[in-house]
Design a protein around this motif. Structure first.
Motif, PDB file in Angstrom:
ATOM      1  N   MET A  90       3.367  -3.860  13.152  1.00 11.53           N
ATOM      2  CA  MET A  90       3.065  -2.579  13.800  1.00 11.53           C
ATOM      3  C   MET A  90       1.840  -1.964  13.139  1.00 11.53           C
ATOM      4  SD  MET A  90       6.058  -0.180  12.119  1.00 11.53           S
ATOM      5  CE  MET A  90       7.321  -1.431  12.237  1.00 11.53           C
ATOM      6  N   PRO A  91       1.216  -0.980  13.793  1.00  7.12           N
ATOM      7  CA  PRO A  91       0.108  -0.295  13.134  1.00  7.12           C
ATOM      8  C   PRO A  91       0.586   0.247  11.781  1.00  7.12           C
ATOM      9  CG  PRO A  91       0.264   0.381  15.426  1.00  7.12           C
ATOM     10  CD  PRO A  91       1.487  -0.447  15.119  1.00  7.12           C
ATOM     11  N   PHE A  92      -0.295   0.157  10.771  1.00 10.16           N
ATOM     12  CA  PHE A  92       0.140   0.506   9.424  1.00 10.16           C
ATOM     13  C   PHE A  92       0.543   1.970   9.293  1.00 10.16           C
ATOM     14  CE2 PHE A  92      -0.276   1.429   4.890  1.00 10.16           C
ATOM     15  CZ  PHE A  92       0.669   0.520   4.434  1.00 10.16           C
ATOM     16  N   HIS A  93      -0.069   2.856  10.070  1.00 11.32           N
ATOM     17  CA  HIS A  93       0.337   4.260   9.986  1.00 11.32           C
ATOM     18  C   HIS A  93       1.807   4.416  10.373  1.00 11.32           C
ATOM     19  CE1 HIS A  93       0.359   5.218  14.325  1.00 11.32           C
ATOM     20  NE2 HIS A  93      -0.648   4.363  14.397  1.00 11.32           N
ATOM     21  N   GLN A  94       2.284   3.594  11.318  1.00 10.47           N
ATOM     22  CA  GLN A  94       3.703   3.642  11.692  1.00 10.47           C
ATOM     23  C   GLN A  94       4.563   3.052  10.585  1.00 10.47           C
ATOM     24  OE1 GLN A  94       5.125   5.136  14.481  1.00 10.47           O
ATOM     25  NE2 GLN A  94       6.976   4.817  13.251  1.00 10.47           N
ATOM     26  N   ALA A  95       4.098   1.963   9.964  1.00  9.88           N
ATOM     27  CA  ALA A  95       4.834   1.378   8.841  1.00  9.88           C
ATOM     28  C   ALA A  95       4.930   2.382   7.694  1.00  9.88           C
ATOM     29  CB  ALA A  95       4.149   0.087   8.381  1.00  9.88           C
ATOM     30  N   MET A  96       3.850   3.143   7.449  1.00 10.76           N
ATOM     31  CA  MET A  96       3.871   4.145   6.391  1.00 10.76           C
ATOM     32  C   MET A  96       4.833   5.280   6.742  1.00 10.76           C
ATOM     33  SD  MET A  96       0.718   6.079   4.481  1.00 10.76           S
ATOM     34  CE  MET A  96       0.320   4.719   3.379  1.00 10.76           C
ATOM     35  N   GLY A 117      12.286   6.449   5.383  1.00 11.07           N
ATOM     36  CA  GLY A 117      13.306   5.743   4.608  1.00 11.07           C
ATOM     37  C   GLY A 117      13.553   6.392   3.260  1.00 11.07           C
ATOM     38  N   LEU A 118      12.485   6.806   2.596  1.00 12.89           N
ATOM     39  CA  LEU A 118      12.640   7.494   1.311  1.00 12.89           C
ATOM     40  C   LEU A 118      13.415   8.795   1.482  1.00 12.89           C
ATOM     41  CD1 LEU A 118       9.084   7.045  -0.286  1.00 12.89           C
ATOM     42  CD2 LEU A 118      11.201   5.928  -1.011  1.00 12.89           C
ATOM     43  N   LEU A 119      13.051   9.551   2.507  1.00 20.78           N
ATOM     44  CA  LEU A 119      13.700  10.851   2.728  1.00 20.78           C
ATOM     45  C   LEU A 119      15.169  10.727   3.106  1.00 20.78           C
ATOM     46  CD1 LEU A 119      10.811  12.685   4.601  1.00 20.78           C
ATOM     47  CD2 LEU A 119      11.675  13.190   2.297  1.00 20.78           C
ATOM     48  N   GLU A 120      15.549   9.583   3.653  1.00 20.82           N
ATOM     49  CA  GLU A 120      16.941   9.381   4.057  1.00 20.82           C
ATOM     50  C   GLU A 120      17.827   8.864   2.929  1.00 20.82           C
ATOM     51  OE1 GLU A 120      16.703   6.863   7.490  1.00 20.82           O
ATOM     52  OE2 GLU A 120      15.671   8.397   8.666  1.00 20.82           O
ATOM     53  N   GLU A 121      17.232   8.512   1.790  1.00 22.01           N
ATOM     54  CA  GLU A 121      18.036   8.010   0.671  1.00 22.01           C
ATOM     55  C   GLU A 121      19.008   9.093   0.203  1.00 22.01           C
ATOM     56  OE1 GLU A 121      15.303   6.689  -2.337  1.00 22.01           O
ATOM     57  OE2 GLU A 121      14.754   4.896  -1.196  1.00 22.01           O
ATOM     58  N   PRO A 122      20.265   8.725  -0.035  1.00 19.53           N
ATOM     59  CA  PRO A 122      21.281   9.714  -0.421  1.00 19.53           C
ATOM     60  C   PRO A 122      20.915  10.527  -1.671  1.00 19.53           C
ATOM     61  CG  PRO A 122      22.310   7.621   0.107  1.00 19.53           C
ATOM     62  CD  PRO A 122      20.825   7.395   0.116  1.00 19.53           C
ATOM     63  N   TRP A 127       0.809  -1.210   0.000  1.00 18.67           N
ATOM     64  CA  TRP A 127       0.000   0.000   0.000  1.00 18.67           C
ATOM     65  C   TRP A 127       0.845   1.264   0.000  1.00 18.67           C
ATOM     66  CZ3 TRP A 127      -3.005  -2.854   4.247  1.00 18.67           C
ATOM     67  CH2 TRP A 127      -3.878  -3.778   3.657  1.00 18.67           C
ATOM     68  N   CYS A 128       1.977   1.259   0.673  1.00 14.21           N
ATOM     69  CA  CYS A 128       2.838   2.446   0.663  1.00 14.21           C
ATOM     70  C   CYS A 128       3.281   2.761  -0.763  1.00 14.21           C
ATOM     71  CB  CYS A 128       4.063   2.228   1.550  1.00 14.21           C
ATOM     72  SG  CYS A 128       3.711   2.145   3.309  1.00 14.21           S
ATOM     73  N   LYS A 129       3.710   1.741  -1.475  1.00 14.48           N
ATOM     74  CA  LYS A 129       4.179   1.956  -2.851  1.00 14.48           C
ATOM     75  C   LYS A 129       3.020   2.344  -3.769  1.00 14.48           C
ATOM     76  CE  LYS A 129       7.321  -0.076  -6.222  1.00 14.48           C
ATOM     77  NZ  LYS A 129       8.110  -1.268  -6.569  1.00 14.48           N
ATOM     78  N   LEU A 175       5.344  12.428  -1.284  1.00 13.09           N
ATOM     79  CA  LEU A 175       5.832  12.323   0.090  1.00 13.09           C
ATOM     80  C   LEU A 175       4.874  13.028   1.056  1.00 13.09           C
ATOM     81  CD1 LEU A 175       9.618  12.923  -0.601  1.00 13.09           C
ATOM     82  CD2 LEU A 175       8.495  10.736  -0.108  1.00 13.09           C
ATOM     83  N   TYR A 176       4.328  14.152   0.634  1.00 18.93           N
ATOM     84  CA  TYR A 176       3.342  14.880   1.438  1.00 18.93           C
ATOM     85  C   TYR A 176       2.125  13.991   1.712  1.00 18.93           C
ATOM     86  CZ  TYR A 176      -0.752  17.907   2.053  1.00 18.93           C
ATOM     87  OH  TYR A 176      -1.925  18.464   2.483  1.00 18.93           O
ATOM     88  N   VAL A 177       1.598  13.363   0.675  1.00 18.60           N
ATOM     89  CA  VAL A 177       0.405  12.520   0.826  1.00 18.60           C
ATOM     90  C   VAL A 177       0.688  11.360   1.781  1.00 18.60           C
ATOM     91  CG1 VAL A 177      -1.105  10.891  -0.400  1.00 18.60           C
ATOM     92  CG2 VAL A 177      -0.706  13.173  -1.333  1.00 18.60           C
ATOM     93  N   LEU A 178       1.820  10.690   1.600  1.00 18.98           N
ATOM     94  CA  LEU A 178       2.168   9.584   2.492  1.00 18.98           C
ATOM     95  C   LEU A 178       2.277  10.062   3.943  1.00 18.98           C
ATOM     96  CD1 LEU A 178       4.846   7.796   0.315  1.00 18.98           C
ATOM     97  CD2 LEU A 178       2.729   6.753   1.130  1.00 18.98           C
ATOM     98  N   ARG A 179       2.914  11.191   4.146  1.00 19.06           N
ATOM     99  CA  ARG A 179       3.106  11.712   5.507  1.00 19.06           C
ATOM    100  C   ARG A 179       1.762  12.065   6.149  1.00 19.06           C
ATOM    101  NH1 ARG A 179       7.182  11.394   8.860  1.00 19.06           N
ATOM    102  NH2 ARG A 179       8.600  12.161   7.313  1.00 19.06           N
TER     103      ARG A 179
END
Length: 175
Positions: free
Chosen positions: A139-145, A151-156, A76-78, A114-118
């Motif tokens: 874990m609750p899915f909101h935490q997984a999201m 993780g995306l934001l931390e990508e180099p 669902w995140c993707k 990224l805004y929508v996911l957040r």
């Protein structure tokens, strides 16, 4: 609000009702910032396959828009990430050609996804929205999201210095 017509199952299968709910929330979040947008009454046809994610050439506010996604099963995140990015192209009135500031449109669409996911993650943390009642990775899915977005934001490749942004503007500006 635009209507969503899911044309086929994700590869190999996915929970269409849940995906539809996430997509509807994404559309609501994006279009609330553009209340008079001409695509508000459009149909958004979502296709799943190996070619994408992409918004097809030739779409318009009258005949609708075709969005092709590659997310599989119940990732669902993707699904939300890809869909929100492509919906932002609809908001930008996606054209049939590459324009000189295509890089800027891609950047805005990336930020929108990224805004929508957040926001969906935050809604879930407050007991609202499509994440409620779902679990992912124990874990609750909101935490997984939230973890997915972090993780995306931390990508180099997503880390840009001010100097790099200035260089990008300089290299891509129209004379």
């Amino acid at each position: 609000m635009p209507t969503i017509a899911i044309q086929n199952q994700p590869i190999p299968t996915g929970n269409i009702a849940v995906i539809q709910n996430f997509f509807s929330t994404a559309i609501d979040l994006l279009f609330r910032h553009s209340p008079s947008h001409p695509a508000r009454n459009s149909q958004i046809r979502v296709h799943f396959g190996k070619n994408g994610p992409v918004t097809s050439y030739g779409g318009n506010n009258v005949t609708g828009w075709d969005i092709h996604l590659t997310a599989e099963n119940d990732d669902w995140c993707k699904h939300v990430y890809q869909f929100a990015h492509e919906m932002c192209h609809v908001l930008a009135q996606f054209q049939q050609y590459q324009h000189c500031n295509q890089w800027f449109e891609e950047s805005v669409c990336e930020a929108a996804s990224l805004y929508v996911l957040r926001i969906i993650s935050e809604m879930g943390a407050n007991g609202k929205g499509p994440c409620v009642g779902f679990f992912g990775g124990g874990m609750p899915f909101h935490q997984a999201m939230k973890n997915y977005v972090d993780g995306l934001l931390e990508e180099p490749n997503r880390q840009a210095t001010t100097a790099e942004v200035k260089k990008g503007f300089k290299c891509n500006r129209s004379e």
